[in-house]
Design a protein around this motif. Structure first.
Motif, PDB file in Angstrom:
ATOM      1  N   THR A  50       0.836  -1.197   0.000  1.00 44.11           N
ATOM      2  CA  THR A  50       0.000   0.000   0.000  1.00 44.11           C
ATOM      3  C   THR A  50       0.873   1.250   0.000  1.00 44.11           C
ATOM      4  OG1 THR A  50      -0.115   0.042   2.425  1.00 44.11           O
ATOM      5  CG2 THR A  50      -1.881  -1.127   1.246  1.00 44.11           C
ATOM      6  N   VAL A  51       0.309   2.321  -0.543  1.00 41.17           N
ATOM      7  CA  VAL A  51       0.964   3.627  -0.536  1.00 41.17           C
ATOM      8  C   VAL A  51       0.016   4.600   0.159  1.00 41.17           C
ATOM      9  CG1 VAL A  51       2.053   5.424  -1.888  1.00 41.17           C
ATOM     10  CG2 VAL A  51       2.038   3.080  -2.741  1.00 41.17           C
ATOM     11  N   ASN A  52       0.479   5.208   1.222  1.00 36.25           N
ATOM     12  CA  ASN A  52      -0.346   6.131   2.001  1.00 36.25           C
ATOM     13  C   ASN A  52      -1.685   5.496   2.398  1.00 36.25           C
ATOM     14  OD1 ASN A  52       1.758   7.925   1.501  1.00 36.25           O
ATOM     15  ND2 ASN A  52       0.742   8.815  -0.277  1.00 36.25           N
ATOM     16  N   GLY A  53      -1.587   4.220   2.789  1.00 35.42           N
ATOM     17  CA  GLY A  53      -2.739   3.527   3.356  1.00 35.42           C
ATOM     18  C   GLY A  53      -3.615   2.768   2.395  1.00 35.42           C
ATOM     19  N   LYS A  54      -3.373   2.886   1.079  1.00 35.88           N
ATOM     20  CA  LYS A  54      -4.222   2.201   0.100  1.00 35.88           C
ATOM     21  C   LYS A  54      -3.362   1.601  -1.013  1.00 35.88           C
ATOM     22  CE  LYS A  54      -8.200   5.399   0.342  1.00 35.88           C
ATOM     23  NZ  LYS A  54      -9.045   6.298  -0.486  1.00 35.88           N
ATOM     24  N   PRO A  55      -3.865   0.541  -1.666  1.00 32.62           N
ATOM     25  CA  PRO A  55      -3.209   0.109  -2.904  1.00 32.62           C
ATOM     26  C   PRO A  55      -3.242   1.264  -3.908  1.00 32.62           C
ATOM     27  CG  PRO A  55      -4.741  -1.566  -2.140  1.00 32.62           C
ATOM     28  CD  PRO A  55      -4.984  -0.360  -1.291  1.00 32.62           C
ATOM     29  N   TYR A  56      -2.226   1.374  -4.718  1.00 29.78           N
ATOM     30  CA  TYR A  56      -2.096   2.486  -5.652  1.00 29.78           C
ATOM     31  C   TYR A  56      -3.365   2.686  -6.483  1.00 29.78           C
ATOM     32  CZ  TYR A  56      -0.220   5.298  -9.490  1.00 29.78           C
ATOM     33  OH  TYR A  56      -0.011   6.291 -10.423  1.00 29.78           O
ATOM     34  N   ALA A  57      -3.940   1.603  -6.984  1.00 27.80           N
ATOM     35  CA  ALA A  57      -5.091   1.698  -7.882  1.00 27.80           C
ATOM     36  C   ALA A  57      -6.339   2.243  -7.193  1.00 27.80           C
ATOM     37  CB  ALA A  57      -5.389   0.337  -8.499  1.00 27.80           C
ATOM     38  N   GLN A  58      -6.372   2.215  -5.883  1.00 27.55           N
ATOM     39  CA  GLN A  58      -7.569   2.677  -5.179  1.00 27.55           C
ATOM     40  C   GLN A  58      -7.545   4.176  -4.859  1.00 27.55           C
ATOM     41  OE1 GLN A  58      -8.535   0.233  -1.770  1.00 27.55           O
ATOM     42  NE2 GLN A  58      -8.336  -1.677  -2.945  1.00 27.55           N
ATOM     43  N   HIS A  59      -6.449   4.847  -5.151  1.00 26.93           N
ATOM     44  CA  HIS A  59      -6.406   6.292  -4.935  1.00 26.93           C
ATOM     45  C   HIS A  59      -7.173   7.009  -6.043  1.00 26.93           C
ATOM     46  CE1 HIS A  59      -3.654   6.574  -1.530  1.00 26.93           C
ATOM     47  NE2 HIS A  59      -2.899   5.642  -2.085  1.00 26.93           N
ATOM     48  N   ARG A  60      -8.015   7.941  -5.664  1.00 27.37           N
ATOM     49  CA  ARG A  60      -8.824   8.666  -6.649  1.00 27.37           C
ATOM     50  C   ARG A  60      -7.956   9.577  -7.515  1.00 27.37           C
ATOM     51  NH1 ARG A  60     -14.019  11.447  -4.134  1.00 27.37           N
ATOM     52  NH2 ARG A  60     -14.331  11.779  -6.372  1.00 27.37           N
ATOM     53  N   ALA A  61      -6.908  10.120  -6.948  1.00 28.00           N
ATOM     54  CA  ALA A  61      -5.987  10.984  -7.697  1.00 28.00           C
ATOM     55  C   ALA A  61      -4.562  10.492  -7.434  1.00 28.00           C
ATOM     56  CB  ALA A  61      -6.152  12.434  -7.274  1.00 28.00           C
ATOM     57  N   PRO A  62      -4.177   9.367  -8.054  1.00 24.52           N
ATOM     58  CA  PRO A  62      -2.897   8.734  -7.712  1.00 24.52           C
ATOM     59  C   PRO A  62      -1.682   9.628  -7.921  1.00 24.52           C
ATOM     60  CG  PRO A  62      -3.859   7.746  -9.677  1.00 24.52           C
ATOM     61  CD  PRO A  62      -4.914   8.600  -9.073  1.00 24.52           C
ATOM     62  N   ARG A  63      -1.699  10.507  -8.914  1.00 23.26           N
ATOM     63  CA  ARG A  63      -0.524  11.363  -9.151  1.00 23.26           C
ATOM     64  C   ARG A  63      -0.309  12.374  -8.044  1.00 23.26           C
ATOM     65  NH1 ARG A  63       3.314  11.480 -13.363  1.00 23.26           N
ATOM     66  NH2 ARG A  63       2.687   9.936 -14.914  1.00 23.26           N
ATOM     67  N   HIS A  64      -1.356  12.655  -7.289  1.00 22.04           N
ATOM     68  CA  HIS A  64      -1.207  13.552  -6.147  1.00 22.04           C
ATOM     69  C   HIS A  64      -0.703  12.801  -4.916  1.00 22.04           C
ATOM     70  CE1 HIS A  64      -3.053  17.026  -8.082  1.00 22.04           C
ATOM     71  NE2 HIS A  64      -3.909  16.182  -8.622  1.00 22.04           N
ATOM     72  N   GLN A  65      -0.733  11.489  -4.975  1.00 23.44           N
ATOM     73  CA  GLN A  65      -0.242  10.652  -3.884  1.00 23.44           C
ATOM     74  C   GLN A  65       1.158  10.119  -4.159  1.00 23.44           C
ATOM     75  OE1 GLN A  65      -1.725   9.943  -0.941  1.00 23.44           O
ATOM     76  NE2 GLN A  65      -3.445  11.281  -1.438  1.00 23.44           N
ATOM     77  N   VAL A  66       1.380   9.695  -5.405  1.00 27.00           N
ATOM     78  CA  VAL A  66       2.632   9.014  -5.755  1.00 27.00           C
ATOM     79  C   VAL A  66       3.184   9.576  -7.061  1.00 27.00           C
ATOM     80  CG1 VAL A  66       3.766   6.805  -6.176  1.00 27.00           C
ATOM     81  CG2 VAL A  66       1.719   6.900  -4.736  1.00 27.00           C
ATOM     82  N   GLY A  67       4.451   9.948  -7.040  1.00 27.20           N
ATOM     83  CA  GLY A  67       5.164  10.298  -8.257  1.00 27.20           C
ATOM     84  C   GLY A  67       6.235   9.258  -8.501  1.00 27.20           C
ATOM     85  N   ALA A  68       6.261   8.693  -9.705  1.00 28.52           N
ATOM     86  CA  ALA A  68       7.193   7.594  -9.983  1.00 28.52           C
ATOM     87  C   ALA A  68       8.029   7.875 -11.219  1.00 28.52           C
ATOM     88  CB  ALA A  68       6.428   6.291 -10.161  1.00 28.52           C
ATOM     89  N   LEU A  69       9.309   7.557 -11.119  1.00 34.49           N
ATOM     90  CA  LEU A  69      10.220   7.560 -12.258  1.00 34.49           C
ATOM     91  C   LEU A  69      10.819   6.168 -12.345  1.00 34.49           C
ATOM     92  CD1 LEU A  69      12.001   8.695 -14.498  1.00 34.49           C
ATOM     93  CD2 LEU A  69      13.510   9.639 -12.740  1.00 34.49           C
ATOM     94  N   LEU A  70      10.246   5.351 -13.230  1.00 35.34           N
ATOM     95  CA  LEU A  70      10.712   3.975 -13.387  1.00 35.34           C
ATOM     96  C   LEU A  70      11.426   3.773 -14.714  1.00 35.34           C
ATOM     97  CD1 LEU A  70       7.717   1.912 -11.941  1.00 35.34           C
ATOM     98  CD2 LEU A  70       9.673   2.925 -10.752  1.00 35.34           C
ATOM     99  N   ASP A  71      11.078   4.556 -15.721  1.00 36.03           N
ATOM    100  CA  ASP A  71      11.716   4.436 -17.026  1.00 36.03           C
ATOM    101  C   ASP A  71      11.675   5.798 -17.704  1.00 36.03           C
ATOM    102  OD1 ASP A  71      12.732   3.815 -19.478  1.00 36.03           O
ATOM    103  OD2 ASP A  71      11.226   2.306 -19.998  1.00 36.03           O
ATOM    104  N   ALA A  72      12.805   6.504 -17.664  1.00 34.05           N
ATOM    105  CA  ALA A  72      12.857   7.851 -18.228  1.00 34.05           C
ATOM    106  C   ALA A  72      12.684   7.849 -19.740  1.00 34.05           C
ATOM    107  CB  ALA A  72      14.188   8.519 -17.853  1.00 34.05           C
ATOM    108  N   ARG A  73      12.830   6.679 -20.381  1.00 37.23           N
ATOM    109  CA  ARG A  73      12.694   6.614 -21.848  1.00 37.23           C
ATOM    110  C   ARG A  73      11.258   6.501 -22.303  1.00 37.23           C
ATOM    111  NH1 ARG A  73      16.400   1.459 -22.368  1.00 37.23           N
ATOM    112  NH2 ARG A  73      14.974   0.990 -20.639  1.00 37.23           N
TER     113      ARG A  73
END
Length: 308
Positions: A59-82
């Motif tokens: 979980t991220v901030n108490g919820k699975p990522y997919a359950q956040h209504r506005a995920p980009r406001h909760q999690v910012g990810a850089l996994l593949d810059a290409r």
């Protein structure tokens, strides 16, 4: 905060991530280390919902990522810059992401400024250097002003100035109370950036501790001793239970006895000592010791041996 409980990922008969538990806390920069194939990227992908766990949960901030209504406001990810359309400009790439997440144009301009992309914002991303691509990926991760950042090799391709900037910037984000989780193969940089370290080996957690605690075990209490009577002193220290290596004719490397005790023994024996230096272990030393038996592919011959 990121919390994993018995998190597992299997691909057929191969277990990439094996029932791991860990917590990434706010207010800290947490480094994520491990050899190639250890399961780091798979773990990060599960955190942001790109891979589904075979068992367990994260979980991220108490919820699975997919359950956040506005995920980009909760999690910012850089996994593949290409992962950028090469024909789009940097600004248009960010505008497209912003539009799909109800983020205003003002924030796009803000992250362009934060990441130093002003001079290339209208250039096509396909012509970017690796370092500029990393900056664009970081800008995309920052778009939603997230509480949690997940970054895979964020300094890859950056020049020294860029690396130093990322270090300071990530530490400032953690100081604001955000959760910062990053992987890197640059041990010297991780030692300067991270507060806490999680190490994976063959899909399992082999270390989860503050950087200071991991470093404390890396040096194994090594002391460098220089004396004109090094061999005599070596015998005295070995009698006391020390492990002694003659590095040079007048230099010893000693473990098992601290510097104060070495000084006392040398003084009692009338042996002159010119240098007595406790050697701090590096994060690289600690990492190599922790993962020595966890590397999937081992080198069996050194270049020097090959050229003999």
């Amino acid at each position: 905060m990121i919390e994993a409980h018995s998190l597992t990922k299997r691909y057929g008969a191969k277990t990439a991530v094996d029932a791991i538990d860990f917590t990434v806390r706010p207010g800290l920069v947490t480094g994520f280390l491990g050899p190639n194939g250890a399961g780091k990227s798979t773990t990060m992908r599960m955190i942001v919902g790109l891979d589904r766990p075979s068992d367990g949960s994260v979980t991220v901030n108490g919820k699975p990522y997919a359950q956040h209504r506005a995920p980009r406001h909760q999690v910012g990810a850089l996994l593949d810059a290409r992962a950028v359309h090469p024909g789009r400009s940097a600004r248009n790439h960010l505008l497209a992401i912003a539009a799909t997440h109800r983020i205003g144009k003002k924030r796009v301009d803000e992250v362009i400024g934060i990441t130093g992309l002003e001079s290339v914002a209208r250039q096509r991303a396909g012509g970017f250097s690796l370092g500029m691509g990393q900056r664009l990926g970081l800008a995309a991760a920052l778009l939603g002003d997230p509480a949690t950042l997940i970054l895979d090799e964020p300094v890859n391709g950056l020049d020294p100035e860029g690396v130093a900037w990322v270090r300071v910037f990530l530490r400032s984000l953690a100081a604001e109370g955000r959760t910062v989780f990053l992987s890197s193969h640059l041990m010297s940089e991780m030692a300067q950036t991270a507060d806490h370290i999680i190490v994976l080996g063959r899909g399992r957690v082999v270390a989860d501790a503050p950087v200071g605690e991991i470093l404390a075990g890396a040096g194994a209490g090594t002391v460098r001793v220089r004396s004109p009577r090094a061999e005599q002193l070596a015998g005295i220290l070995e009698t006391e239970g020390g492990a002694v290596t003659l590095v040079e004719s007048d230099v010893l490397s000693v473990t098992g006895i601290d510097a104060e005790r070495i000084a006392e023994l040398a003084a009692a024996a009338g042996v002159v000592v010119y240098e007595l230096t406790p050697i701090a272990g590096s994060l690289e030393d600690a990492y190599m010791a922790l993962t020595r038996d966890e590397v999937e592919y081992h080198t069996t011959q050194t270049l020097a041996e090959e050229n003999r």
